[in-house]
Enzyme design. Structure first.
Site: not given
Ligand code: R5P
Length: 286
Positions: A184, A210
């Site tokens: 981010k 994931d």
């Protein structure tokens, strides 16, 4: 060896029996009107090394697993190995706030109370294995997932965060493609950009790998950004596909082109069998 599959993983138990050339013991599992679980073993287990296969999600499946363990001993099993393909509650692996229960430890204790050994696939964090207090093996289904991603033409594997890099690197190595993790970046007070740490996704066929997809929120946020940054195709891959209501739509709207998971949780996206990973884990037990 006899495989005793609970209601969570009938397909995986069958594939495992085939892969390890073991007999599949039949059992009857049903629910009383008040939701209590009924378990009855239908084949003899006396003197057998019994391998129970049962994911512990949703909650009723955990109760079923505890009953299956008790039933195996009651029927005279020589040993009981518990395969928990997806170990639910594993994300509560420490007390994040004072007074919180470490759910993963509490449930590991309950499962291990009647198990000689435990096997699980792609545990959320490695230290969870130590919670069981008996011989425990964690094995990864990433090689199996990677092969499917390879067939889909994936040429970049992305971990959703730095902590998930190990699995992404393992998949990238198998496929001989690049690997990175998402990060981010704060552009201003209220604008955040999610972007790969090092690599450019323009024109790439990207797979986000994931361990768990639950609401699909993590994948949707990342996919939307990756498409905006020019990714040609975005696949969402995981070992444990919980796929809560609304998750499929959320990912589709964000531009995800392909969703795949293993059968640790059996569902429409279980395109990869975890049976080879479970067989590898069983062969590593003492
Ligand atoms: C988080 O620690 C897990 O590795 C997954 O990233 C998370 O559980 C995914 O959840 P969701 O699909 O709800 O974003």
């Amino acid at each position: 060896m006899k495989i005793l599959g609970g209601s969570a993983n009938p397909r995986l138990a069958k594939d495992l029996a085939q892969a390890s050339q073991a007999a599949l013991a039949r059992c009857e599992v049903r629910q009383f009107p008040d939701d209590e679980v009924y378990v009855r073993v239908l084949d003899p287990l006396k003197g057998e090394d019994v391998v129970i296969v049962q994911t512990t999600h949703p909650n009723g499946r955990l109760v079923e697993l505890l009953l299956l363990e008790a039933a195996a001993w009651d029927q005279g099993a020589a040993s009981v190995t518990v395969v928990v393909p997806y170990f639910a509650y594993s994300r509560q692996d420490r007390a994040f706030q004072e007074g919180e229960v470490v759910s993963a430890k509490a449930l590991a204790d309950a499962i291990a109370a009647k198990a000689d050994r435990v096997v699980t696939i792609d545990p959320h964090k490695e230290h969870i294995l130590g919670f069981f207090g008996c011989e425990t093996v964690g094995e990864s289904a990433v090689p199996e997932i990677a092969r499917v991603l390879g067939r889909e033409g994936t040429n970049l594997i992305l971990a959703p965060d730095r902590g998930a890099m190990e699995r992404a690197e393992a998949a990238a190595k198998i496929l001989g493609v690049d690997c990175d993790h998402l990060e981010k970046k704060r552009l201003s007070g209220d604008t955040v950009e999610i972007t790969p740490k090092r690599l450019d996704v323009r024109g790439k066929s990207v797979a986000i790998l994931d361990d768990i997809i639950s609401t699909g929120g993590t994948i949707a946020t990342a996919a939307r950004e990756l498409k905006r940054q020019g990714a040609q195709r975005v696949a969402a891959a995981c070992t444990h596909g919980l796929f809560l209501p609304g998750s499929a739509e959320r990912m589709r709207h964000a531009g995800v082109d392909l969703v795949l998971a293993t059968d640790t949780i059996e569902g429409p996206w279980s395109k990869v069998s975890a049976a080879p990973a479970v067989a590898r884990a069983l062969s590593r037990l003492k």
